[in-house]
Design a protein around this motif. Structure first.
Motif, PDB file in Angstrom:
ATOM      1  N   ALA A  46       0.387  -0.815   0.848  1.00  0.00           N
ATOM      2  CA  ALA A  46       0.430  -0.351  -0.195  1.00  0.00           C
ATOM      3  C   ALA A  46       1.185   1.385  -0.417  1.00  0.00           C
ATOM      4  CB  ALA A  46      -0.757   0.614   1.460  1.00  0.00           C
ATOM      5  N   LEU A  47       1.858   1.327   0.865  1.00  0.00           N
ATOM      6  CA  LEU A  47       3.257   2.679   0.557  1.00  0.00           C
ATOM      7  C   LEU A  47       3.536   2.646  -0.204  1.00  0.00           C
ATOM      8  CD1 LEU A  47       4.612   2.192   4.374  1.00  0.00           C
ATOM      9  CD2 LEU A  47       3.147   3.606   3.501  1.00  0.00           C
ATOM     10  N   ARG A  48       4.275   1.474  -0.860  1.00  0.00           N
ATOM     11  CA  ARG A  48       4.430   1.272  -2.122  1.00  0.00           C
ATOM     12  C   ARG A  48       4.283   2.236  -3.733  1.00  0.00           C
ATOM     13  NH1 ARG A  48       7.346  -3.425  -0.910  1.00  0.00           N
ATOM     14  NH2 ARG A  48       5.137  -4.215  -1.582  1.00  0.00           N
ATOM     15  N   GLU A  49       2.539   1.879  -3.787  1.00  0.00           N
ATOM     16  CA  GLU A  49       1.364   2.475  -4.205  1.00  0.00           C
ATOM     17  C   GLU A  49       1.491   3.787  -4.204  1.00  0.00           C
ATOM     18  OE1 GLU A  49      -2.532   0.005  -3.691  1.00  0.00           O
ATOM     19  OE2 GLU A  49      -0.998  -2.108  -4.269  1.00  0.00           O
ATOM     20  N   LEU A  50       1.395   4.854  -3.471  1.00  0.00           N
ATOM     21  CA  LEU A  50       1.913   6.095  -2.441  1.00  0.00           C
ATOM     22  C   LEU A  50       2.481   6.586  -2.883  1.00  0.00           C
ATOM     23  CD1 LEU A  50      -0.533   6.218   0.715  1.00  0.00           C
ATOM     24  CD2 LEU A  50      -1.678   6.610  -0.946  1.00  0.00           C
ATOM     25  N   GLN A  51       3.760   5.746  -3.601  1.00  0.00           N
ATOM     26  CA  GLN A  51       4.913   6.564  -4.178  1.00  0.00           C
ATOM     27  C   GLN A  51       4.627   7.333  -5.250  1.00  0.00           C
ATOM     28  OE1 GLN A  51       7.664   3.801  -5.640  1.00  0.00           O
ATOM     29  NE2 GLN A  51       9.248   5.637  -6.100  1.00  0.00           N
ATOM     30  N   PRO A  52       4.014   7.698  -5.462  1.00  0.00           N
ATOM     31  CA  PRO A  52       3.286   8.650  -6.095  1.00  0.00           C
ATOM     32  C   PRO A  52       3.627  10.248  -5.893  1.00  0.00           C
ATOM     33  CG  PRO A  52       2.421   6.504  -7.753  1.00  0.00           C
ATOM     34  CD  PRO A  52       3.167   6.755  -6.610  1.00  0.00           C
ATOM     35  N   SER A  53       1.928   9.900  -4.826  1.00  0.00           N
ATOM     36  CA  SER A  53       1.235  10.388  -3.876  1.00  0.00           C
ATOM     37  C   SER A  53       2.993  11.652  -3.386  1.00  0.00           C
ATOM     38  CB  SER A  53       0.323  10.134  -3.495  1.00  0.00           C
ATOM     39  OG  SER A  53      -0.491  10.136  -3.933  1.00  0.00           O
ATOM     40  N   PHE A  54       3.302  10.684  -2.484  1.00  0.00           N
ATOM     41  CA  PHE A  54       4.697  11.218  -1.473  1.00  0.00           C
ATOM     42  C   PHE A  54       5.592  12.177  -2.861  1.00  0.00           C
ATOM     43  CE2 PHE A  54       4.140   7.114   0.511  1.00  0.00           C
ATOM     44  CZ  PHE A  54       2.708   7.593   1.736  1.00  0.00           C
ATOM     45  N   MET A  55       5.776  10.941  -3.291  1.00  0.00           N
ATOM     46  CA  MET A  55       6.944  12.363  -5.325  1.00  0.00           C
ATOM     47  C   MET A  55       6.175  13.375  -5.160  1.00  0.00           C
ATOM     48  SD  MET A  55       9.687  10.606  -4.871  1.00  0.00           S
ATOM     49  CE  MET A  55      10.207  11.521  -6.604  1.00  0.00           C
ATOM     50  N   GLY A  56       5.211  13.178  -5.860  1.00  0.00           N
ATOM     51  CA  GLY A  56       4.041  14.507  -6.082  1.00  0.00           C
ATOM     52  C   GLY A  56       4.632  15.330  -4.588  1.00  0.00           C
ATOM     53  N   PHE A  57       3.847  15.262  -3.240  1.00  0.00           N
ATOM     54  CA  PHE A  57       4.082  15.866  -2.418  1.00  0.00           C
ATOM     55  C   PHE A  57       5.314  16.716  -1.859  1.00  0.00           C
ATOM     56  CE2 PHE A  57       5.444  16.251   1.902  1.00  0.00           C
ATOM     57  CZ  PHE A  57       4.518  17.219   3.006  1.00  0.00           C
ATOM     58  N   MET A  58       6.359  15.566  -2.174  1.00  0.00           N
ATOM     59  CA  MET A  58       7.566  16.293  -2.206  1.00  0.00           C
ATOM     60  C   MET A  58       8.229  17.774  -2.828  1.00  0.00           C
ATOM     61  SD  MET A  58       9.929  13.288  -0.343  1.00  0.00           S
ATOM     62  CE  MET A  58       9.514  12.026  -1.911  1.00  0.00           C
TER      63      MET A  58
END
Length: 212
Positions: A46-58
């Motif tokens: 689930a965290l891996r699937e959120l990787q694009p969101s984390f990158m977009g946030f940063m």
């Protein structure tokens, strides 16, 4: 405090508040995964699937942060206020407030052309609006008398760093969506390059004036 300083302070405080809210809303668009079980592998997935969101946030956090730092620097150089500052500043803040949506749209559709074009276009718009605002406020009648002319010219030039990087990212998004965001890493380098070019130009002008 005179009326001009009071109005300038109010505009600055309002701008700071919008930047702070926009930069905070970025993380709200990253939704916490809710899983029924307690399996470690499922949570890691689930965290891996959120990787694009984390990158977009940063990425957006840093870009909005760069916009605020520039805004903070420029308005700290000002001494006098003009009502004409309000709407260019408001248009910039409108795009800044819009960035959480543009970020979520891009991060939810990684490697898709249209979301990447949309995101880069929003950043380019913010950069151009900020450049327009700075060109308006960085005039001798508004700036503190003790600010060197060289610093004013360098600050005007450095405002081209963000629009240049985002314009390149916008073009690259058509050919390599997703990977175009790596060009945004160059924003700090372009800002310093333009500032250096502006400072050299100011020094040449001063040298010519002294020689005359």
């Amino acid at each position: 405090m005179n009326r001009s300083a009071s109005q300038l302070e109010r505009l600055t405080f309002f701008s700071d508040a919008v930047f702070a809210i926009a930069i905070t809303l970025l993380i709200i668009e990253v939704h916490v995964p809710h899983l029924s079980g307690t399996d470690d592998a499922a949570f890691w997935q689930a965290l891996r699937e959120l990787q694009p969101s984390f990158m977009g946030f940063m990425l957006s956090f840093l870009v909005i942060g760069a916009l605020w730092v520039a805004h903070h620097r420029v308005f700290g150089m000002l001494e006098n206020y003009n009502p004409k500052f309000v709407w260019p500043n408001m248009l910039l803040l409108m795009v800044v407030a819009f960035m959480p949506f543009a970020t979520a749209f891009m991060a939810s559709n990684p490697l898709a052309r249209v979301p990447e074009l949309f995101y880069s276009g929003a950043l380019l718009t913010a950069g151009l609006l900020q450049r327009w605002l700075f060109s308006m406020v960085l005039r001798p009648e508004y700036v503190h008398a003790d600010v060197p002319a060289e610093d004013i010219i360098a600050t005007r030039w450095r405002a081209w760093g963000l629009p240049t990087a985002t314009a390149l990212s916008l073009i690259a998004a058509w050919f390599a969506p997703g990977y175009n965001n790596f060009l945004l890493i160059g924003i700090p380098f372009l800002v310093r390059l333009f500032a250096s070019l502006g400072r050299r130009r100011a020094q040449r002008v001063q040298a010519v004036a002294s020689g005359a």
